[in-house]
Design an enzyme around this catalytic site. Structure first.
Site, PDB file in Angstrom:
ATOM      1  N   SER A  38      -2.452  -9.699  -8.300  1.00 57.59           N
ATOM      2  CA  SER A  38      -2.471 -11.032  -7.683  1.00 57.59           C
ATOM      3  C   SER A  38      -2.415 -11.018  -6.285  1.00 57.59           C
ATOM      4  O   SER A  38      -2.809 -10.166  -5.526  1.00 57.59           O
ATOM      5  CB  SER A  38      -1.701 -11.912  -8.560  1.00 57.59           C
ATOM      6  OG  SER A  38      -2.456 -13.232  -8.291  1.00 57.59           O
ATOM      7  N   GLU A  82      -9.623 -13.191 -16.331  1.00 58.10           N
ATOM      8  CA  GLU A  82      -8.432 -13.604 -15.527  1.00 58.10           C
ATOM      9  C   GLU A  82      -8.520 -15.018 -15.675  1.00 58.10           C
ATOM     10  O   GLU A  82      -7.361 -15.809 -15.402  1.00 58.10           O
ATOM     11  CB  GLU A  82      -8.814 -13.114 -14.106  1.00 58.10           C
ATOM     12  CG  GLU A  82      -9.020 -11.591 -13.991  1.00 58.10           C
ATOM     13  CD  GLU A  82      -7.764 -10.701 -13.442  1.00 58.10           C
ATOM     14  OE1 GLU A  82      -6.916 -11.714 -13.406  1.00 58.10           O
ATOM     15  OE2 GLU A  82      -7.933  -9.856 -13.480  1.00 58.10           O
ATOM     16  N   HIS A 126      -5.206 -12.960 -16.688  1.00 57.64           N
ATOM     17  CA  HIS A 126      -4.614 -12.625 -15.386  1.00 57.64           C
ATOM     18  C   HIS A 126      -3.036 -12.367 -15.687  1.00 57.64           C
ATOM     19  O   HIS A 126      -2.208 -13.091 -16.226  1.00 57.64           O
ATOM     20  CB  HIS A 126      -4.738 -13.819 -14.601  1.00 57.64           C
ATOM     21  CG  HIS A 126      -4.241 -13.490 -13.068  1.00 57.64           C
ATOM     22  ND1 HIS A 126      -5.000 -12.733 -11.993  1.00 57.64           N
ATOM     23  CD2 HIS A 126      -3.295 -14.017 -12.395  1.00 57.64           C
ATOM     24  CE1 HIS A 126      -4.328 -12.778 -11.043  1.00 57.64           C
ATOM     25  NE2 HIS A 126      -3.134 -13.638 -11.167  1.00 57.64           N
TER      26      HIS A 126
END
Length: 534
Positions: A187, A316, A433
């Site tokens: 991320s 995600e 995610h």
């Protein structure tokens, strides 16, 4: 060796021996200062060298605190401190010359930490690598940008450079190879890794890179370092000045918890739904020692010059559906045009309406966004925030001489993950995610109050073993599958100019050829059209 002592440039350190949750013991050196505490007159300044010490410093526990931040879930309370620039080193041997893996945590540049609650070393440490984790300044403390040399932005990214410089200088004392360093992150950590591959300040400090679900070219990762937002923080706290020098002096006197609280008021709750971060990286050309003196796109188009692993999960966007309700869906429906416009790099107003029409058709078949289309919405969120930019990097990397390995994480198991945490509130299929992190690190009290490692021999265990082996192989050799074995019976093919090979990490592992979808083709048509008109 239960309390090993080693010598680094700043002095001697006494570590400790810990038992992994998987059984084997390892050496841990925690709370090592890699920069001076950024407090008082050093608030908002570039990181300064750490002071030395006499005697033996206790490195058996974390020093300072996590970097100042606000909890990202209710009750959103403040925690942490400014005195946070410390790193941790974990290894099972102090005698060998081992590859080094430096983890950069995510958290939207406003949260997270490299400490064990967030990043337990127990899993990865058994792969014969040295693991280094660290903190870097977050939010307003790490990214205040007043378009002035006193506050040019990107202080948090420069903290990352300082940590890597410390590693290069001191890691041989722990048995690490300073000429074989791999940076990896997820991320905002993945975006940070990308930034480090582009910045002139980080050149020569690492040799390979792993970017998980994040690039510097994602709009949330580079479009947030706006001077007007930093001035707005000062205004919220009581200063109407437009003089950068006055504002910096004013903000240096504000208690740290008040600073962090103020940054949360920069953007509206509606903007927050759309993943607008209050503050983050940007161009810092007013700095006397800039990290990014030009727009990130200028660097990104030249490509990454070291071997790289890059990829994403199958969906995600699942993470960002947490707590979604009729009001949130209504916001997406009413403001879809603005949401899309805010998250693309091409800003030609002539194509805003066309952009919305194309996306509505591709993702929602021209239907209003409601609960029956949450799967479609999560896929749009996934693509717009992560996948489209990752694929753009892949396209650039096809022309690079250094290898690029592209992956898709599709495994959905029983281990506590973001997807599992969504429970009955998850209306979307796929893998969220950050799901892969549960198979890389032991994260006590992060996703589960009683988090245990996967059961040996289970599907989760095999996935964990595979993921760790792939990442450690790449760190050691630059090739995630230098050989096949019972665990990984498939050679991971890098991308080429002719084919975009993608390695699917699911119930098993397999090579596929990535065939662009109609949705991706729509993004590409709009991108090309905008460039032609520019």
């Amino acid at each position: 060796m239960s309390s090993p002592v080693i010598k680094v440039k700043q002095g001697e350190l006494r570590g400790t021996t810990l038992e992994s949750v998987l059984g084997p013991s390892y050496f841990a050196f925690k709370g090592i200062p890699f920069a001076a505490p950024p407090v008082g007159s050093l608030r908002f300044k570039d990181p300064q060298p750490p002071a030395g010490w006499s005697g033996v410093r206790d490195a058996s526990k974390h020093a300072g605190d996590v970097c100042a931040q606000q909890m990202q879930l209710p009750p959103f309370s403040f925690f942490g401190d400014e005195d946070c620039l410390y790193l941790n080193v974990y290894t099972t041997s102090l005698d060998e010359k081992r590859p080094v893996m430096v983890w950069i945590h995510g958290g939207g540049f406003t949260g997270g930490s490299g400490n064990e609650t967030f990043v337990g070393p127990d899993y990865l440490i058994k792969e014969n690598v040295i693991l280094v984790t660290f903190n870097y300044r977050l939010g307003v403390l790490g990214f205040l940008n007043l378009d002035h040399k006193l506050a040019p932005g990107n202080q948090g990214l420069k903290d990352q450079v300082a940590a890597l410089s410390w590693v290069k200088e001191n890691i041989p004392a722990f048995g690490g190879d300073p000429e074989n360093v791999t940076i990896f992150g997820e991320s905002a950590g993945g975006a940070s890794v990308h930034y480090l591959t582009l910045s002139p300040l980080a050149k020569g400090l690492f040799h390979k890179a792993i970017m998980q679900s994040g690039t510097a070219t994602c709009e949330w990762a580079h479009g947030q370092g706006l001077p007007e937002r930093s001035f707005k923080i000062a205004k919220i706290l009581g200063s109407e000045s437009t003089d950068p020098e006055e504002v910096v002096e004013f903000l240096r006197e504000i208690p740290v918890d008040k600073l962090v609280e103020a940054q949360t008021k920069i953007i509206t709750p509606e903007e927050n739904v759309f993943l607008n971060l209050p503050i983050g990286p940007g161009v810092d050309d007013k700095s006397e020692n800039p990290f990014l003196p030009h727009p990130v796109e200028k660097y990104a188009e030249k490509g990454i010059q070291v071997p790289v692993v890059i990829g994403h999960t199958t969906n995600e966007g699942i993470m960002f559906l947490k707590g979604i309700d009729e009001h949130s869906l209504d916001l997406y429906e009413k403001h879809l045009q603005q949401f899309i416009y805010n998250n693309v790099s091409w800003k030609d107003p002539k194509y805003v309406s066309e952009l919305e029409k194309t996306i509505r058709k591709a993702y929602f078949n021209d239907k209003p966004i409601g609960k029956d289309l949450i799967q479609n919405l999560s896929e749009l969120i996934s693509d717009i925030h992560f996948v489209k930019d990752i694929k753009a990097i892949i396209k650039t990397q096809r022309k690079q001489p250094t290898p690029t390995y592209y992956y898709l994480f599709s495994y959905r198991g029983e281990q506590p993950t973001i997807t599992q945490a969504m429970g009955k509130g998850n209306y979307a299929k796929g893998v969220s995610h950050a799901d892969e992190l549960s198979y890389m690190f032991h994260m006590p009290h992060f996703l589960s109050e009683d988090l245990k490692p996967p059961r040996p021999g289970s599907r989760d265990w095999i996935t964990m073993e595979r993921l760790l082996r792939l990442w450690a192989n790449f760190a050691a050799t630059g090739d995630p599958t230098p050989r096949q074995d019972d665990l990984i019976g498939t050679t991971w093919k890098p991308i080429t100019e002719e084919e975009v090979n993608i390695f699917d990490i699911g119930e098993d592992v397999q090579n596929k050829v990535d065939i662009p979808s109609e949705r991706y083709a729509a993004w590409e048509r709009l991108r090309k059209k905008s460039k032609i008109s520019a």
